[in-house]
Design an enzyme around this catalytic site. Structure first.
Site, PDB file in Angstrom:
ATOM      1  N   GLU B 156      14.367  38.818  36.493  1.00  0.00           N
ATOM      2  CA  GLU B 156      13.666  39.239  37.693  1.00  0.00           C
ATOM      3  C   GLU B 156      15.012  38.912  38.702  1.00  0.00           C
ATOM      4  O   GLU B 156      15.159  39.777  39.689  1.00  0.00           O
ATOM      5  CB  GLU B 156      12.181  38.781  38.235  1.00  0.00           C
ATOM      6  CG  GLU B 156      11.916  39.097  39.280  1.00  0.00           C
ATOM      7  CD  GLU B 156      10.588  38.781  39.510  1.00  0.00           C
ATOM      8  OE1 GLU B 156       9.758  38.523  38.654  1.00  0.00           O
ATOM      9  OE2 GLU B 156       9.952  39.140  40.526  1.00  0.00           O
ATOM     10  N   GLU B 159      17.717  41.566  38.730  1.00  0.00           N
ATOM     11  CA  GLU B 159      17.030  42.744  39.268  1.00  0.00           C
ATOM     12  C   GLU B 159      17.107  42.506  40.533  1.00  0.00           C
ATOM     13  O   GLU B 159      17.346  43.652  41.333  1.00  0.00           O
ATOM     14  CB  GLU B 159      15.614  42.969  38.490  1.00  0.00           C
ATOM     15  CG  GLU B 159      15.046  44.196  38.855  1.00  0.00           C
ATOM     16  CD  GLU B 159      13.404  44.271  38.732  1.00  0.00           C
ATOM     17  OE1 GLU B 159      12.883  43.045  38.475  1.00  0.00           O
ATOM     18  OE2 GLU B 159      12.902  45.126  38.544  1.00  0.00           O
ATOM     19  N   CYS B 190       4.440  38.402  38.034  1.00  0.00           N
ATOM     20  CA  CYS B 190       4.046  37.544  36.872  1.00  0.00           C
ATOM     21  C   CYS B 190       2.435  37.480  36.999  1.00  0.00           C
ATOM     22  O   CYS B 190       1.946  37.012  35.896  1.00  0.00           O
ATOM     23  CB  CYS B 190       4.358  36.054  37.488  1.00  0.00           C
ATOM     24  SG  CYS B 190       6.252  35.950  37.445  1.00  0.00           S
ATOM     25  N   SER B 210       8.518  44.320  40.813  1.00  0.00           N
ATOM     26  CA  SER B 210       9.392  43.865  39.635  1.00  0.00           C
ATOM     27  C   SER B 210       9.046  44.606  38.120  1.00  0.00           C
ATOM     28  O   SER B 210       8.138  44.570  37.828  1.00  0.00           O
ATOM     29  CB  SER B 210       9.729  42.531  39.393  1.00  0.00           C
ATOM     30  OG  SER B 210      10.349  42.214  38.315  1.00  0.00           O
ATOM     31  N   LYS B 250      -5.104  36.830  32.112  1.00  0.00           N
ATOM     32  CA  LYS B 250      -3.936  36.673  31.094  1.00  0.00           C
ATOM     33  C   LYS B 250      -4.568  37.447  29.844  1.00  0.00           C
ATOM     34  O   LYS B 250      -3.882  37.985  29.113  1.00  0.00           O
ATOM     35  CB  LYS B 250      -3.255  35.604  31.092  1.00  0.00           C
ATOM     36  CG  LYS B 250      -2.279  34.987  31.852  1.00  0.00           C
ATOM     37  CD  LYS B 250      -1.004  35.555  31.832  1.00  0.00           C
ATOM     38  CE  LYS B 250      -0.121  35.481  32.976  1.00  0.00           C
ATOM     39  NZ  LYS B 250       0.996  36.083  33.210  1.00  0.00           N
ATOM     40  N   GLU B 253      -4.001  40.900  30.206  1.00  0.00           N
ATOM     41  CA  GLU B 253      -2.804  41.286  30.374  1.00  0.00           C
ATOM     42  C   GLU B 253      -2.220  41.478  28.920  1.00  0.00           C
ATOM     43  O   GLU B 253      -1.548  42.447  28.632  1.00  0.00           O
ATOM     44  CB  GLU B 253      -1.841  40.344  31.055  1.00  0.00           C
ATOM     45  CG  GLU B 253      -0.527  40.712  30.930  1.00  0.00           C
ATOM     46  CD  GLU B 253       0.564  39.289  31.877  1.00  0.00           C
ATOM     47  OE1 GLU B 253       0.708  39.634  32.716  1.00  0.00           O
ATOM     48  OE2 GLU B 253       0.782  38.727  30.878  1.00  0.00           O
ATOM     49  N   GLU B 258       1.064  48.763  26.315  1.00  0.00           N
ATOM     50  CA  GLU B 258       2.430  48.938  26.103  1.00  0.00           C
ATOM     51  C   GLU B 258       3.047  47.590  25.628  1.00  0.00           C
ATOM     52  O   GLU B 258       4.140  47.767  25.405  1.00  0.00           O
ATOM     53  CB  GLU B 258       2.933  49.146  27.669  1.00  0.00           C
ATOM     54  CG  GLU B 258       2.504  48.082  28.849  1.00  0.00           C
ATOM     55  CD  GLU B 258       1.311  48.227  29.495  1.00  0.00           C
ATOM     56  OE1 GLU B 258       0.180  48.908  28.790  1.00  0.00           O
ATOM     57  OE2 GLU B 258       1.284  47.705  30.750  1.00  0.00           O
ATOM     58  N   CYS B 419      -1.449  29.366  40.259  1.00  0.00           N
ATOM     59  CA  CYS B 419      -2.050  29.583  38.942  1.00  0.00           C
ATOM     60  C   CYS B 419      -2.718  28.082  38.632  1.00  0.00           C
ATOM     61  O   CYS B 419      -3.770  28.134  37.719  1.00  0.00           O
ATOM     62  CB  CYS B 419      -0.993  29.508  37.723  1.00  0.00           C
ATOM     63  SG  CYS B 419      -0.024  30.904  38.120  1.00  0.00           S
TER      64      CYS B 419
END
Lengths: 78, 445
Positions: B156, B159, B190, B210, B250, B253, B258, B419
């Site tokens: 990241e 990037e 994230c 991102s 999560k 996620e 994908e 978190c």
């Protein structure tokens, strides 16, 4: 309010714990990500460099969805 | 003292059917309100960042699945323990017993400052080597999610640097061309609840986010490729990866369709037999509470095991990575590395207090970084840290949509504090003991 104060208290206590872990890592000469020897090895032996083709396949996503339009055509952004 | 016990339930067939705002295979209904316990106190509705909770004061509430981010803020703030979490603990326990599988724990930063609460220690008690030892005793191998966080910063960070070159420094070389579609400000990726929030409510923002995966997903893909083939010499099909997360989103996620990149990569490179069915990068996710329950099932108390130093290089991580669990931590970690890369030198201090969210809803900072390619000329970077989606994020997104955002880099964490206050964390009575002074309605008898 009383509730928010109490919630903030344990938020701060847990945050303090992670900053303590950070200082422990800094003392061990591991302050920042590019200095992690395993990360170095990962790129040297395998992924070459950040944003490489391997990294592109394994570490990046190309699928953000417009959730409200899933029923129409699963519109993508990536 | 002691933490509140949160009821859990197992997934059902309906969990994976998709439909509405979910793709087939995606876990839905992770959070549910038990109508027999809900008194309609309305607290949860005030913590929901997505307006997904319906019901008026005094009436049993319910969650609209299609609007829900699965962040679990309602759950950790419910004064009555009326909100329950879907758990994959049974599946993980059975995999641990199966000698054919190598079960890998991917342990998030925030777990190490909260797990101990489940065993009677105060919030913030740091366990690293004890926690590692406990997971090993339970039969796991470890790939530190913090190591994956270091990978995330590399990907990241580079990037972001590429976007800076393209958009700020006017470098339009062909290899930077693809960043034409990814304008600044750059948003972090994230937090899965933030991603789902953007996908549901702010699709215009998606090109800004991102493309780097979250640490959990980088870990899963790395374990089943590099680690399996080159470090541990095991068949990737016999690896079962488990995210140990402070987060209920999560779970969702990991189930996004994908995220099967290891499978596709291995297949393309000829490492898998033709008939191998697709498998996910991360097979299951346990919350911090689930992990504590797992230890209780196996009679392990992480506070009583003897600590073990890192034995495997997959357990090594940096300070930048571990602060990912705090609001502002991703930003600080990215800046530590970006500073070194852009300036060619180390900063005088690694601690960047100005971006630490603590308990402030939005933090903004301006940082001057000397740029090596410009002969050390300093460039100012405008940074924003959003600490909790609820109440804080919308004005910042509105500015981005109309092209008036002053920022280059924006971190978004759904949960207040980061978190460490996620929906999968131990529910501390400090957060729920307010019942008496504030309760708007008398308790149901």
């Amino acid at each position: 309010t009383d509730f928010v104060k109490k919630r903030n208290k344990y938020i701060k206590m847990r945050q303090k714990g992670l900053y303590k872990d950070d200082l422990r890592c800094q003392r061990n000469n591991l302050p920042a990500s590019h200095l992690n020897p395993t990360v170095e090895k990962f790129y040297r032996d395998f992924a070459e460099h950040p944003l490489s083709e391997t990294a592109h396949h394994l570490l990046h996503t190309h699928h953000y969805y417009v959730r409200g339009k899933l029923n129409m055509k699963g519109e993508r952004h990536g | 003292m002691g933490v509140q016990k949160i009821a859990t339930f197992s997934p059902s067939e309906k969990t994976f059917t998709g439909g509405g705002t979910f793709l087939p295979g995606e876990v839905k209904g992770i959070i549910r309100i038990n109508p027999n316990k809900c008194v309609g106190c309305d607290t949860c509705r005030h913590h929901c960042p997505a307006g997904a909770i319906k019901g008026s004061l005094g009436v049993t509430h319910h969650i609209e699945e299609d609007l829900c981010l699965s962040c679990g803020q309602c759950l950790v703030n419910c004064p009555f323990g009326a909100i329950e979490q879907m758990s994959f603990l049974d599946e993980v326990l059975s995999r641990l017993k199966d000698p054919d599988y190598t079960v890998v724990a991917i342990i998030a930063p925030a777990v190490r400052v909260a797990l101990a609460e489940e065993f009677g220690a105060p919030p913030g008690t740091l366990t690293v080597h004890r926690m590692h030892a406990a997971f090993k005793k339970a039969g796991f191998r470890i790939y530190e999610n913090n190591l994956a966080a270091d990978q995330t910063i590399m990907e990241e960070g580079y990037e972001f640097i590429a976007k800076v070159k393209y958009w700020l420094l006017g470098d339009k070389t062909p290899e930077l061309e693809k960043f034409a579609e990814h304008p600044l400000p750059h948003f972090t990726s994230c937090c899965p609840a933030w991603i789902r929030y953007a996908e549901l409510y702010w699709p215009d923002i998606l090109p800004h986010i991102s493309g780097a995966k979250s640490p959990q997903q980088m870990a899963g893909a790395t374990v089943k490729t590099w680690v399996a083939l080159r470090l541990w010499n095991i068949d990737p099909r016999k690896i079962y990866t488990v995210g140990i997360m402070p987060c209920t989103a999560k779970i969702y996620e990991a189930s996004r369709p994908e995220f099967k990149s290891a499978f596709y990569w291995l297949k393309e490179k000829g490492h898998l037999p033709e008939d191998t069915p697709p498998f996910p990068d991360v097979d299951a996710v346990l919350t911090t509470r689930d992990a504590a329950e797992l230890f209780r099932c196996l009679n392990i108390n992480p506070l009583n095991v003897s600590p073990e130093k890192e034995t495997d290089i997959t357990e090594v991580y940096t300070g930048g990575a571990t602060i990912f669990g705090n609001s502002g931590g991703v930003t600080e970690a990215a800046l530590r590395t970006a500073y070194c890369v852009l300036s060619g030198q180390e900063p005088s201090s690694w601690n960047i207090e100005a971006v630490r969210g603590h308990t402030t809803g939005v933090r903004t900072a301006k940082l001057a970084i000397p740029l090596k390619p410009l002969g050390g000329k300093k460039a100012n970077f405008h940074i924003c840290v959003v600490n909790g989606v609820k109440n804080h994020l919308e004005p910042i997104l509105e500015d981005v949509v109309i092209g008036k955002s002053p920022f280059h880099f924006i971190e978004v964490m759904n949960c207040p504090g980061g978190c460490i206050n996620g929906g999968g964390q131990p529910v501390n009575p400090m957060g729920t003991s307010w019942i008496d002074p504030l309760l708007p309605l008398p308790l149901k008898a």
